[in-house]
Scaffold this motif. Sequence first.
Motif, short mmCIF file in Angstrom:
data_model
loop_
_atom_site.label_atom_id
_atom_site.label_comp_id
_atom_site.label_asym_id
_atom_site.label_seq_id
_atom_site.Cartn_x
_atom_site.Cartn_y
_atom_site.Cartn_z
N ASP A 295 0.82 -1.21 0.00
CA ASP A 295 0.00 0.00 0.00
C ASP A 295 0.87 1.27 0.00
N ASP A 296 1.99 1.22 0.70
CA ASP A 296 2.90 2.36 0.68
C ASP A 296 3.47 2.59 -0.71
N VAL A 297 3.77 1.52 -1.41
CA VAL A 297 4.28 1.64 -2.78
C VAL A 297 3.22 2.25 -3.69
N LYS A 298 1.96 1.88 -3.51
CA LYS A 298 0.89 2.45 -4.33
C LYS A 298 0.79 3.96 -4.12
N ILE A 299 0.85 4.39 -2.85
CA ILE A 299 0.78 5.84 -2.57
C ILE A 299 1.97 6.56 -3.19
N LEU A 300 3.13 5.94 -3.10
CA LEU A 300 4.34 6.56 -3.64
C LEU A 300 4.25 6.73 -5.15
N VAL A 301 3.82 5.71 -5.85
CA VAL A 301 3.72 5.77 -7.32
C VAL A 301 2.69 6.82 -7.74
N THR A 302 1.59 6.90 -7.03
CA THR A 302 0.57 7.90 -7.36
C THR A 302 1.08 9.31 -7.13
N ARG A 303 1.84 9.49 -6.07
CA ARG A 303 2.31 10.83 -5.73
C ARG A 303 3.50 11.27 -6.59
N LEU A 326 4.13 -0.84 -9.90
CA LEU A 326 5.21 0.03 -10.36
C LEU A 326 5.13 0.35 -11.85
N LYS A 327 4.31 -0.33 -12.59
CA LYS A 327 4.26 -0.17 -14.04
C LYS A 327 3.96 1.26 -14.50
N PRO A 328 3.14 2.07 -13.81
CA PRO A 328 2.90 3.45 -14.26
C PRO A 328 4.14 4.33 -14.29
N LEU A 329 5.23 3.88 -13.70
CA LEU A 329 6.46 4.67 -13.72
C LEU A 329 7.13 4.54 -15.09
N THR A 354 7.96 -5.01 -18.95
CA THR A 354 7.12 -4.17 -18.10
C THR A 354 7.62 -2.73 -18.08
N PHE A 355 8.93 -2.57 -18.07
CA PHE A 355 9.55 -1.23 -18.04
C PHE A 355 10.46 -1.09 -19.26
#
Length: 417
Positions: A295-303, A326-329, A354-355
């Motif tokens: 969940d912390d990773v999700k918040i980080l990627v969104t921010r 992490l794919k949206p990065l 993926t990246f």
Amino acid sequence: MSEHSMPLQDLPCLSPRGSVLSQARRTCKRRSRGCLGEGLEMECTPTELIQQWSPLHKHQRLASKGKENDGGQFVLARRSRRKREAASSDVSWDHLPDELLLRVLFYVPLKDLLRMSTVCQRWRRIALDESLWHSVDLEGLTHTGPALQQVLKTGVRMLRCPRSFVEELHFTGTGPLQIVVMDLSSSIIPTASLESIMCHCRQLEYLSLEGLQLSDNIVSSLSKNPNLLQLNLSGCSGFSAAALGDMLASCSSVEQLNIAWCDFSNDHVKSVVGCVSARLTHLNLSGYREGLTLDDVKILVTRCPHIQTLDLSDSTLLMADCFPVLKPLADLLHLSLSRCYHIHLAALTDLDTTFPGLSLLDAFGIVSGSHLSSLKKEMPRVAINSRPFSGVARPTPASGPLAHFMWGRKCRLRVQQ
């Protein structure tokens, strides 16, 4: 007329100077009437009187030039302008303007510059001019406290002082410091002394306090530097999650943040991912084992969607399901997942798909030996396990030709040249 006086006779040789002769006659008559009667009992000629009582002529004074005190007679004489100009034509340090002296001292080493500052008041003022102390490297100095105290007063803008021992130091300056770039990594410095320095900093852009014991006051002081671009707090401790969150929210220009292996709780980690700058491109958030969740990773990627370098090493709770998160990065170039033991080797083979922009992958502790060779064959354009140490927001590498640089900048004044 006195019985001893005799009438004066005109001398032909003195006729052109009648005025002088007349004056001599009148003087002789006055003296003969009693003023100097005793000295003129004998007969005397006007020529003798003129030589005895008349003032020196101009040609007599000129004849004494250059021989002022010959013969035991003291004579005042002015030196000619030509001689004065010739005497003053020699170059002297005292005659040089401050601007020229500053230019000369620009090439003087640190120790010699400090010695020159003790010559006189003028040289001290020039030797401690802030233009000469723009960048200072104090690494290798045995007792750093007094030198650091003096350097801070000179208006230094780049200060490199890693792995140093700083005694009790309380900076008492009234105005803000001019420091823009500072490296105090792995130094031994009392927390109170560090507070006295950081509370005067307002213009920091690059800062490394790696391995230091901090406090809430120090972290709060960092929030007063809105232009902060790179911050290295790796291995730090002693501050609360609330102070950390407020600081990261205030420093909205941070592009590189290294906050790995700090003495953090779960609240600290949540403060990082929830308050970090949206402009962040490089982040080292490794070493939190069970403190970092999916969940912390999700918040980080969104921010922070523009992250290019991300280090999540030693996060033992992460598994292969973090890759879709992490794919949206889209700009991700460097991913570190070392010692994330719950991520299976097979899940790594699809990372180049993926990246698409991925060029560096750190998987120490997960992939080794023959598995590493096969993984390199499957992802030929990705360099795997090529960088054992993180360089996020760190000022200098551990060794090499750039060991005395800070973020690519070299300090002009160094203790060891």
